[in-house]
Enzyme design. Structure first.
Site, PDB file in Angstrom:
ATOM      1  N   SER A 152     -65.899  13.779 -48.814  1.00 53.20           N
ATOM      2  CA  SER A 152     -66.745  13.004 -49.715  1.00 53.20           C
ATOM      3  C   SER A 152     -67.161  11.676 -49.073  1.00 53.20           C
ATOM      4  O   SER A 152     -67.790  11.663 -48.021  1.00 53.20           O
ATOM      5  CB  SER A 152     -66.004  12.791 -51.042  1.00 53.20           C
ATOM      6  OG  SER A 152     -66.860  12.333 -52.041  1.00 53.20           O
ATOM      7  N   ASP A 248     -71.883  21.579 -56.488  1.00 52.25           N
ATOM      8  CA  ASP A 248     -71.564  20.181 -56.180  1.00 52.25           C
ATOM      9  C   ASP A 248     -72.834  19.350 -56.122  1.00 52.25           C
ATOM     10  O   ASP A 248     -73.821  19.732 -55.481  1.00 52.25           O
ATOM     11  CB  ASP A 248     -70.819  20.111 -54.843  1.00 52.25           C
ATOM     12  CG  ASP A 248     -70.399  18.701 -54.459  1.00 52.25           C
ATOM     13  OD1 ASP A 248     -70.458  17.789 -55.307  1.00 52.25           O
ATOM     14  OD2 ASP A 248     -70.006  18.516 -53.294  1.00 52.25           O
ATOM     15  N   HIS A 278     -66.862  19.934 -56.080  1.00 53.51           N
ATOM     16  CA  HIS A 278     -66.468  18.764 -55.306  1.00 53.51           C
ATOM     17  C   HIS A 278     -64.963  18.509 -55.458  1.00 53.51           C
ATOM     18  O   HIS A 278     -64.404  18.643 -56.537  1.00 53.51           O
ATOM     19  CB  HIS A 278     -67.252  17.547 -55.809  1.00 53.51           C
ATOM     20  CG  HIS A 278     -67.269  16.400 -54.868  1.00 53.51           C
ATOM     21  ND1 HIS A 278     -68.269  16.213 -53.927  1.00 53.51           N
ATOM     22  CD2 HIS A 278     -66.417  15.369 -54.704  1.00 53.51           C
ATOM     23  CE1 HIS A 278     -68.027  15.114 -53.246  1.00 53.51           C
ATOM     24  NE2 HIS A 278     -66.908  14.582 -53.695  1.00 53.51           N
TER      25      HIS A 278
END
Length: 307
Positions: A152, A248, A278
């Site tokens: 991320s 996501d 995610h």
């Protein structure tokens, strides 16, 4: 990414972060991570201090029994929107990466917003990479076989560090990105995955906006340290693997970054984990985490293992 209700310890919607202050959200995230089960067995785990140019940072070194010394290694940056997260929140995930790959992995903290908004974290990541590489012998690793990784927001830091190092002798040996956040520019809001998965997933538009309000306030979003996708050129980056989640909000950023790498003649592998959302790397033992770690381990062994 999951979250908990402050004070109760019960799982709740990630939207609960948006009703917290950053210190409250950090505490909730740490509490959830502390309860994460199924920690992989790694022979050596030790906390370290990393006195990089931009500050002294907390780190943690993981070394499986079979890891060569000196040998290939991975420098990992945790996710959390540049506002929350630490080496502790990602301990189980990084243990799993070390165990799956059979390589040494160093996980490192960095400055967070709002106390230190971006691009402070990106500057830290670059400084940490340079320090680890120049002091590789202290950690029993080969400086020429040091890869960058993260998930991320941490994947963004790995990518920006790779971009900044592309034309230098200190270029990383490989780049491994898990569901990366790569484009904070306003025009990226029109990406299909941003619209389709704006609600209902672990990371929603409201949560992304909450992170941005603390980490990106007053920041130039076209700065390549903030948005690696905004880099003029990606030529010279190391062989890269990008692992995205099908469901996501950040899916298309990884896909488009892979396309740009391919156009720049950088060896790149992009894979999207089906039915995954995610933050799947933190869901230890899940199908998505197992599949991603298997693919990542194969890639890292190809690039970093000693012949």
């Amino acid at each position: 990414m999951a979250s908990v209700n402050q004070g109760t310890g019960r799982k709740s919607s990630p939207a609960s972060f948006t009703s917290m202050t950053p210190p409250e959200a950090r505490a909730a995230y740490e509490k959830l991570a502390a309860a994460t089960p199924r920690r992989a067995e790694v022979e050596t785990v030790r906390d370290i201090e990393i006195p990089a140019e931009t500050g002294t940072f907390r780190g943690r070194l993981y070394r499986p029994k079979e890891a060569p010394v000196p040998g290939g290694a991975v420098l990992f940056f945790h996710g959390g929107g540049w506002v929350i997260g630490s080496v502790d929140t990602h301990d189980a995930a990084v243990r799993s990466l070390a165990a799956a790959s059979g390589l040494t992995v160093i996980s490192a903290d960095y400055r967070l917003g709002p106390e230190s908004p971006m691009p402070a974290a990106a500057d830290d990541a670059l400084a940490i990479f340079r320090f680890i590489q120049s002091h590789a012998s202290d950690y029993g690793i080969d400086p020429g076989k040091l890869a960058l990784s993260g998930d991320s927001a941490g994947a963004s830091l790995a990518a920006s560090t790779a971009v900044a190092s592309a034309d230098t002798p200190q270029r990383p040996a490989a780049l491994l990105l898990f569901y990366p956040s790569l484009d904070q520019r306003r025009e990226a809001e029109s990406l299909a995955s941003r619209r389709i998965f704006s609600e209902g997933g672990p990371v929603t538009k409201s949560l992304s906006d909450w992170f941005a309000s603390y980490a990106l306030k007053g920041v130039r979003r076209d700065d390549p340290r903030v948005s690696p996708m905004a880099s003029r050129s990606l030529a010279g980056l190391p062989p890269t693997m990008i692992i995205t989640a099908e469901h996501d909000i950040r899916h298309d950023e990884g896909r488009l970054f892979a396309q740009r790498l391919d156009a720049a003649r950088v060896p790149v592998i992009w894979c999207s984990i089906q039915d995954a959302a995610h933050g799947f790397l933190e869901k230890i033992g899940s199908h998505a985490a197992k599949e991603a770690l298997q693919d990542a381990a194969f890639f890292l062994k190809q690039r970093l293992s000693t012949p």
